[in-house]
Design a protein around this motif. Sequence first.
Motif, PDB file in Angstrom:
ATOM      1  N   ARG A 234       0.851  -1.182   0.000  1.00 37.03           N
ATOM      2  CA  ARG A 234       0.000   0.000   0.000  1.00 37.03           C
ATOM      3  C   ARG A 234       0.889   1.235   0.000  1.00 37.03           C
ATOM      4  NH1 ARG A 234      -4.253  -0.690   4.722  1.00 37.03           N
ATOM      5  NH2 ARG A 234      -2.577   0.335   5.851  1.00 37.03           N
ATOM      6  N   SER A 235       0.319   2.397  -0.315  1.00 37.23           N
ATOM      7  CA  SER A 235       1.153   3.607  -0.401  1.00 37.23           C
ATOM      8  C   SER A 235       1.844   3.926   0.931  1.00 37.23           C
ATOM      9  CB  SER A 235       0.323   4.802  -0.875  1.00 37.23           C
ATOM     10  OG  SER A 235      -0.799   4.903  -0.051  1.00 37.23           O
ATOM     11  N   ASP A 236       1.252   3.454   2.060  1.00 32.56           N
ATOM     12  CA  ASP A 236       1.910   3.693   3.355  1.00 32.56           C
ATOM     13  C   ASP A 236       2.954   2.619   3.680  1.00 32.56           C
ATOM     14  OD1 ASP A 236       0.407   1.473   3.906  1.00 32.56           O
ATOM     15  OD2 ASP A 236      -0.754   2.361   5.545  1.00 32.56           O
TER      16      ASP A 236
END
Length: 419
Positions: free
Chosen positions: A359-361
């Motif tokens: 995920r982007s995080d």
Amino acid sequence: MRVLVIGSGAREHALLLALRRDPSVTSLMCAPGNAGTAEIAEQHDVDAASSDDVVALVRELAPDLVVIGPEVPLVLGVADAVRKIGVPCFGPSAAAAQIEGSKAFAKDVMAAAGVRTAHAEIVDTPANLDAALDRFGPTWVVKDDRLAGGKGVVVSSDRAIARDHAAELLEKGHPVLLESFLDGPEVSLFCLVDGEDVVALLPAQDHKRVGDNDSGPNTGGMGAYTPLPWLPDGMVTQIVDEVVKPVAREMVARGCPFSGLLYAGLAIGANGPAVVEFNCRFGDPETQVVLEMLETPLAGLLYATATGALGDAGPLTWKDGSAVTVVVAAENYPGTPRTGDVITGAEIDGVLHAGTTRRSDGALVSAGGRVLSIIGHGADLASARADAYRKVDQIHLAGSHYRTDIGRAAAEGQISIPS
Ligand code: GLY
């Protein structure tokens, strides 16, 4: 050697890990890959089923060897397109990949090669279904005649279940293959094949049903182990001599020599091995355990196969002991899987990624049905099972499920060949 692997499953993760152990490999690339392959190979985007896309990537990266993992690009001719621009490619031509892509072609090759297999009939209209079902049983084997990732097969002694599956496929416009049931435990034997040269890898066994004790629907494969303690000595040689070599010769005679990995799925019955199916690529999840055991450098073997030099490969060497893999699947697999859930505990050795992404995080999240393939190794099957399940216990993925009996029947001496 700079190697580009095309694909995005645990099979490709296993291929990359084995290639990384080969001292001749200087650089590893993968496309499109997953969150696990991204940790060990330079990752690139590609539509693996598009010859144009793959060729453009190969021109950009200039690898010494391209390895194509999944069947769909092979059936669509991606290996032909790569070879056409002069780059060695591990994987059969579209013509040879028909051994998996067209069950009618595979049956025709086997008939011509004198190879034992199930009797089969194609049904392509609902009007013919009931009469055809009457010619089979008491156990019905109903297959989608198109590529279905292992999920198009129903094996049932309940005629109504078999009929419903066949009718559903016909409704979708898919021809249905009815087959006689082959009795006996199943074996997956992977062979490197280059024309008439054949090199067998260790035999493995898949667990295709979703639930323990072979319950529930078929899947792409929920776990595997190798070697097979119940397989008689000499059976691999018998399979190579009676099945794989005759088929390889027949493919050469037809003008579509096979180059790549020929996967023979067999049932070992009272009369010896009979073919359940052929696949034109490494199987998943068996590859994960077979390559875990391989000591011979893999890149050299794949390069030799791709360049017509497999005949010069010496005998393969293998680790001692056994390997087991347990697939951790997402909630609702083999139906439409729930995705996007955070996975924790996967940062340990022996965790291969299938349907995962970042995920982007930075969190690792599920992105497919089969999410992880956990490898255990041990001095024997019981200790390899214990090692695999110890690792599985450390993984957390909400709603996930796995089989608890991978390799258990074999470890407990409960598998026998019908007499
Ligand atoms: N092990 C099943 C498959 O790869 O098709």
